[in-house]
Design a protein around this motif. Structure first.
Motif, mmCIF file in Angstrom:
data_model
loop_
_atom_site.group_PDB
_atom_site.id
_atom_site.type_symbol
_atom_site.label_atom_id
_atom_site.label_comp_id
_atom_site.label_asym_id
_atom_site.label_seq_id
_atom_site.Cartn_x
_atom_site.Cartn_y
_atom_site.Cartn_z
ATOM 1 N N GLU A 21 16.774 14.832 12.815
ATOM 2 C CA GLU A 21 18.141 14.913 13.318
ATOM 3 C C GLU A 21 19.169 14.992 12.184
ATOM 4 N N CYS A 22 18.877 14.356 11.068
ATOM 5 C CA CYS A 22 19.813 14.345 9.938
ATOM 6 C C CYS A 22 20.057 15.745 9.395
ATOM 7 N N GLU A 58 22.158 17.540 12.986
ATOM 8 C CA GLU A 58 23.257 16.931 13.734
ATOM 9 C C GLU A 58 24.453 16.658 12.846
ATOM 10 N N LYS A 59 25.645 16.860 13.379
ATOM 11 C CA LYS A 59 26.857 16.508 12.661
ATOM 12 C C LYS A 59 26.930 14.984 12.596
ATOM 13 N N ILE A 60 27.159 14.463 11.417
ATOM 14 C CA ILE A 60 27.220 13.021 11.226
ATOM 15 C C ILE A 60 28.686 12.592 11.287
ATOM 16 N N LEU A 61 29.002 11.719 12.225
ATOM 17 C CA LEU A 61 30.379 11.279 12.416
ATOM 18 C C LEU A 61 30.732 10.161 11.441
ATOM 19 N N CYS A 69 26.579 8.245 8.544
ATOM 20 C CA CYS A 69 25.130 8.093 8.624
ATOM 21 C C CYS A 69 24.758 7.922 10.090
ATOM 22 N N ARG A 70 23.551 8.336 10.440
ATOM 23 C CA ARG A 70 23.108 8.164 11.816
ATOM 24 C C ARG A 70 22.768 6.707 12.100
ATOM 25 N N PHE A 71 22.541 5.917 11.037
ATOM 26 C CA PHE A 71 22.292 4.488 11.191
ATOM 27 C C PHE A 71 23.610 3.754 11.388
ATOM 28 N N THR A 72 23.557 2.614 12.060
ATOM 29 C CA THR A 72 24.742 1.770 12.195
ATOM 30 C C THR A 72 24.913 0.953 10.921
#
Length: 72
Positions: free
Chosen positions: A39-40, A43-46, A58-61
């Motif tokens: 996904e990294c 996907e656009k990383i917000l 980052c996709r991680f919290t």
């Protein structure tokens, strides 16, 4: 540096930064990150804003990132 972080060593990311004139899809650090997933790369990383005025993408919290880095 910010107050209280002068003596904190940053973790270096191996590899070469991407061409910012033609950035990759997804996360700009994906090719150099040991925690990346499929996904990294697509996907656009917000942007996530932290309470102290800092931000990250980052996709991680924040709590997941802190856990990962505390185990290194």
């Amino acid at each position: 540096p910010e107050e209280g972080v002068k003596n904190i060593k940053l973790t270096a990311i191996p590899g070469t930064p991407p061409n910012l004139k033609h950035p990759p899809e997804g996360c700009r650090f994906a090719e150099r990150c040991k925690y990346r997933s499929k996904e990294c790369n697509v996907e656009k990383i917000l942007e996530t804003n932290l309470e102290n005025g800092r931000m990250f993408r980052c996709r991680f919290t924040e709590s997941e990132l802190r856990k990962v880095y505390s185990n290194e």
